[in-house]
Every structure is written in C-alpha cells, then in structure tokens.
Design a protein around this motif. Structure first.
Motif, PDB file in Angstrom:
ATOM      1  N   MET A   1      -7.027 -13.194  30.974  1.00 22.02           N
ATOM      2  CA  MET A   1      -7.934 -14.295  31.270  1.00 22.02           C
ATOM      3  C   MET A   1      -7.417 -15.610  30.695  1.00 22.02           C
ATOM      4  O   MET A   1      -7.411 -16.633  31.357  1.00 22.02           O
ATOM      5  N   ALA A   2      -6.984 -15.577  29.423  1.00 22.25           N
ATOM      6  CA  ALA A   2      -6.504 -16.799  28.789  1.00 22.25           C
ATOM      7  C   ALA A   2      -5.297 -17.358  29.530  1.00 22.25           C
ATOM      8  O   ALA A   2      -5.197 -18.583  29.747  1.00 22.25           O
ATOM      9  N   ARG A   3      -4.376 -16.497  29.943  1.00 23.67           N
ATOM     10  CA  ARG A   3      -3.196 -16.975  30.659  1.00 23.67           C
ATOM     11  C   ARG A   3      -3.581 -17.557  32.018  1.00 23.67           C
ATOM     12  O   ARG A   3      -3.026 -18.587  32.446  1.00 23.67           O
ATOM     13  N   ALA A   4      -4.515 -16.910  32.704  1.00 24.01           N
ATOM     14  CA  ALA A   4      -4.932 -17.400  34.019  1.00 24.01           C
ATOM     15  C   ALA A   4      -5.582 -18.772  33.917  1.00 24.01           C
ATOM     16  O   ALA A   4      -5.319 -19.668  34.725  1.00 24.01           O
TER      17      ALA A   4
ATOM     18  N   SER B   1      -5.108 -20.926  31.472  1.00 21.66           N
ATOM     19  CA  SER B   1      -4.071 -21.874  31.055  1.00 21.66           C
ATOM     20  C   SER B   1      -3.235 -22.321  32.242  1.00 21.66           C
ATOM     21  O   SER B   1      -2.905 -23.512  32.376  1.00 21.66           O
ATOM     22  N   ARG B   2      -2.890 -21.386  33.115  1.00 24.77           N
ATOM     23  CA  ARG B   2      -2.114 -21.754  34.305  1.00 24.77           C
ATOM     24  C   ARG B   2      -2.915 -22.696  35.208  1.00 24.77           C
ATOM     25  O   ARG B   2      -2.372 -23.674  35.747  1.00 24.77           O
ATOM     26  N   LEU B   3      -4.204 -22.399  35.374  1.00 26.88           N
ATOM     27  CA  LEU B   3      -5.060 -23.260  36.197  1.00 26.88           C
ATOM     28  C   LEU B   3      -5.165 -24.646  35.584  1.00 26.88           C
ATOM     29  O   LEU B   3      -5.089 -25.665  36.290  1.00 26.88           O
ATOM     30  N   PHE B   4      -5.336 -24.705  34.259  1.00 29.71           N
ATOM     31  CA  PHE B   4      -5.459 -25.993  33.577  1.00 29.71           C
ATOM     32  C   PHE B   4      -4.204 -26.843  33.801  1.00 29.71           C
ATOM     33  O   PHE B   4      -4.284 -28.026  34.141  1.00 29.71           O
ATOM     34  N   THR B   5      -3.029 -26.240  33.628  1.00 28.45           N
ATOM     35  CA  THR B   5      -1.788 -26.981  33.785  1.00 28.45           C
ATOM     36  C   THR B   5      -1.580 -27.427  35.232  1.00 28.45           C
ATOM     37  O   THR B   5      -1.152 -28.554  35.499  1.00 28.45           O
ATOM     38  N   ALA B   6      -1.920 -26.544  36.183  1.00 33.79           N
ATOM     39  CA  ALA B   6      -1.744 -26.885  37.596  1.00 33.79           C
ATOM     40  C   ALA B   6      -2.644 -28.053  38.002  1.00 33.79           C
ATOM     41  O   ALA B   6      -2.253 -28.901  38.803  1.00 33.79           O
ATOM     42  N   ARG B   7      -3.830 -28.118  37.429  1.00 35.82           N
ATOM     43  CA  ARG B   7      -4.780 -29.160  37.834  1.00 35.82           C
ATOM     44  C   ARG B   7      -4.603 -30.462  37.067  1.00 35.82           C
ATOM     45  O   ARG B   7      -4.968 -31.521  37.572  1.00 35.82           O
ATOM     46  N   THR B   8      -4.120 -30.400  35.845  1.00 38.41           N
ATOM     47  CA  THR B   8      -4.050 -31.602  35.019  1.00 38.41           C
ATOM     48  C   THR B   8      -2.631 -32.098  34.776  1.00 38.41           C
ATOM     49  O   THR B   8      -2.437 -33.261  34.397  1.00 38.41           O
TER      50      THR B   8
ATOM     51  N   ARG C   1     -12.210 -31.458  35.362  1.00 42.78           N
ATOM     52  CA  ARG C   1     -11.215 -31.091  36.373  1.00 42.78           C
ATOM     53  C   ARG C   1     -10.970 -29.587  36.386  1.00 42.78           C
ATOM     54  O   ARG C   1     -10.751 -28.982  37.437  1.00 42.78           O
ATOM     55  N   LEU C   2     -11.025 -28.980  35.213  1.00 42.04           N
ATOM     56  CA  LEU C   2     -10.856 -27.537  35.126  1.00 42.04           C
ATOM     57  C   LEU C   2     -12.021 -26.805  35.780  1.00 42.04           C
ATOM     58  O   LEU C   2     -11.845 -25.730  36.373  1.00 42.04           O
ATOM     59  N   ALA C   3     -13.225 -27.382  35.695  1.00 40.95           N
ATOM     60  CA  ALA C   3     -14.429 -26.708  36.188  1.00 40.95           C
ATOM     61  C   ALA C   3     -14.671 -26.910  37.672  1.00 40.95           C
ATOM     62  O   ALA C   3     -15.550 -26.261  38.244  1.00 40.95           O
ATOM     63  N   GLU C   4     -13.930 -27.796  38.321  1.00 37.62           N
ATOM     64  CA  GLU C   4     -14.162 -28.057  39.740  1.00 37.62           C
ATOM     65  C   GLU C   4     -13.922 -26.796  40.568  1.00 37.62           C
ATOM     66  O   GLU C   4     -13.008 -26.021  40.280  1.00 37.62           O
ATOM     67  N   PRO C   5     -14.755 -26.569  41.608  1.00 41.21           N
ATOM     68  CA  PRO C   5     -14.541 -25.392  42.455  1.00 41.21           C
ATOM     69  C   PRO C   5     -13.256 -25.510  43.255  1.00 41.21           C
ATOM     70  O   PRO C   5     -12.714 -26.601  43.444  1.00 41.21           O
ATOM     71  N   GLY C   6     -12.783 -24.380  43.738  1.00 43.22           N
ATOM     72  CA  GLY C   6     -11.574 -24.386  44.550  1.00 43.22           C
ATOM     73  C   GLY C   6     -10.994 -22.996  44.671  1.00 43.22           C
ATOM     74  O   GLY C   6     -11.281 -22.113  43.845  1.00 43.22           O
ATOM     75  N   PRO C   7     -10.176 -22.766  45.709  1.00 44.00           N
ATOM     76  CA  PRO C   7      -9.610 -21.425  45.913  1.00 44.00           C
ATOM     77  C   PRO C   7      -8.649 -20.992  44.819  1.00 44.00           C
ATOM     78  O   PRO C   7      -8.383 -19.793  44.654  1.00 44.00           O
TER      79      PRO C   7
ATOM     80  N   GLU D   1     -10.140 -18.420  41.998  1.00 48.01           N
ATOM     81  CA  GLU D   1     -10.745 -17.140  42.391  1.00 48.01           C
ATOM     82  C   GLU D   1     -10.534 -16.091  41.305  1.00 48.01           C
ATOM     83  O   GLU D   1      -9.442 -15.944  40.756  1.00 48.01           O
ATOM     84  N   GLY D   2     -11.611 -15.381  40.986  1.00 47.20           N
ATOM     85  CA  GLY D   2     -11.559 -14.337  39.975  1.00 47.20           C
ATOM     86  C   GLY D   2     -11.834 -14.812  38.569  1.00 47.20           C
ATOM     87  O   GLY D   2     -11.931 -13.989  37.655  1.00 47.20           O
ATOM     88  N   LEU D   3     -11.972 -16.129  38.390  1.00 47.33           N
ATOM     89  CA  LEU D   3     -12.272 -16.664  37.070  1.00 47.33           C
ATOM     90  C   LEU D   3     -13.768 -16.892  36.929  1.00 47.33           C
ATOM     91  O   LEU D   3     -14.487 -16.992  37.924  1.00 47.33           O
ATOM     92  N   PRO D   4     -14.286 -16.973  35.719  1.00 45.71           N
ATOM     93  CA  PRO D   4     -15.719 -17.187  35.509  1.00 45.71           C
ATOM     94  C   PRO D   4     -16.184 -18.471  36.190  1.00 45.71           C
ATOM     95  O   PRO D   4     -15.400 -19.423  36.347  1.00 45.71           O
TER      96      PRO D   4
END
Length: 228
Positions: A1-4, A6-13, A36-42, A45-48
C-alpha cells in the motif's frame, strides 16, 4: 500500500515521496499536494477512497499499522482517550453510506460502539465522552466542527460567526477550553467530568449550562447492540 501511494504521489506531483522533498514546504504547499493526491482518477484504482499525507507502516520505522498496534499490541494501553461529537454531527454533509461516527439515522454512535469497532474495551483506555448540544434559532450550534472554536477558545477567529452565529456563548468556550487544556496537561479534564465506564457511561454535555448525564445514548446503543 505504501509503495502504491508513493508511486501515485510522485506521478501526480512530480515530487519524490520522501521526507527530504517535503520538509521545506509550507503548510499550504503540503495541503495542495494532499488535495492532488486525493483527486479521483483511474490511476488510483484499488487504493482507499480517502488518501492523505500520513505515515504508512513499513515494518521498520513504523513496525505495525496503527489500528493493529492499538487492538493487538500494547500501544496506547492505559492512555486516556477523549471522544466527542456534536449533537448533529455530519448533518450538513450528505453521505451515501453511514459515516463512522453516525448510525443509519444520522445520530451519533454511542462510545461503546465506537470503541468496540476499534477493538478497544473499557480496560484498554480511559474514555472521556462528550457531546455538544447547544442550539440557537438559526441552527448554528451542534453541527459538525462547531465545537472547535469552543475547544480552542477562538470565538473571534475568522469564519466563526458563519458557523457559530453572531453571539456564541463565551462562558461555554472558556469552560470547554479549560477542560481540554486540563486533559492535555494532566490527562484528566477535571472533577466535574468523570471518566466514561461500562457501568456508568457518564457523558459530559456541553450546552449553555454544561452538565453530565448518565448514559444519554442508551436508546441508540440499544438499537445498535440489539438490547433494550
């Protein structure tokens, strides 16, 4: 979960999810990244459904998830706990499903249900229950978050009048703030606010005239636990 996450955070910011990259940012900057991390989007998927900039258990710095540490380990054992809610908590926020702090009818859950849901029984935490019930003709008081200006004694702060009305009771703010400070300082809010126990279920009612009541949510608890 933490890695997923973190990857999302870096991709978005565009920033690495490291303390070094975030340490010098302002509060507003961190909140912007969190939005920006909390915004919906495909890509999430699979994250809280609710993501924020919080630590995740990595097995080293944080050995166990907080909930697991509280319910199966010794973390927090014997630490006093203060639980509170407003009389009409979440009534201003439409929700498709019941919120963790309210039942299907929108009424707040009794302390025993909240603690039980966390796996915390009466011998794991000293709970001080409270509810804010003060209401005025415009319906300002008793809604979600209107307790905060009273807890911090900041009735003159910007935006408080919109939430609490033009003449919120200052004596109430003084009393609530005093109890909170006593709890933070001494882990005891004072002699007029006894601890909540399974036998007495004493709850502090913060109203124009503060008082304590024995088991004020007995009917609600009966519905949830199937007892009368």
């Amino acid at each position: 979960m933490a890695r997923a996450v973190s990857r999302l955070f870096t991709a978005r910011t565009g920033l690495p999810a490291t303390a070094a990259a975030l340490r010098e940012l302002s509060d507003d900057g961190l909140l912007d990244l969190q939005d920006r991390l909390a915004e919906p989007g495909p890509d999430r998927e699979g994250l809280p459904p609710m993501l924020s900039l919080v630590p995740f258990a990595d097995g080293e710095l944080i050995p166990d998830p907080v909930l697991d540490a509280l319910t199966t380990g010794d973390a927090g054992a014997g630490v006093p706990l203060m639980l509170g809610f407003t009389a009409h908590e979440f009534n201003l926020i439409p929700a498709p499903t019941p919120t963790p702090a309210a039942g299907p009818d929108g009424r707040p859950l009794p302390v025993s249900v909240l603690l039980g849901g966390l796996g915390l029984t009466g011998d794991r935490a000293a709970a001080f229950a409270e509810t804010y019930t003060n209401t005025d003709p415009a319906g300002h008081f008793g809604q979600a978050l209107t307790d905060l200006p009273f807890a911090f004694d900041l009735l003159d702060a910007e935006g408080v009048e919109d939430a609490a009305g033009p003449t919120p009771p200052r004596a109430l703010a003084t009393a609530v703030h005093r109890a909170w400070v006593a709890f933070v300082t001494h882990q005891d809010p004072g002699p007029d606010w006894p601890a909540y126990t399974a036998d007495a279920r004493t709850t502090k009612i913060w109203d124009t005239t503060p008082r304590t009541e024995r088991d004020p949510l007995a009917a609600v608890r009966g519905i949830w636990l199937g007892s009368k």
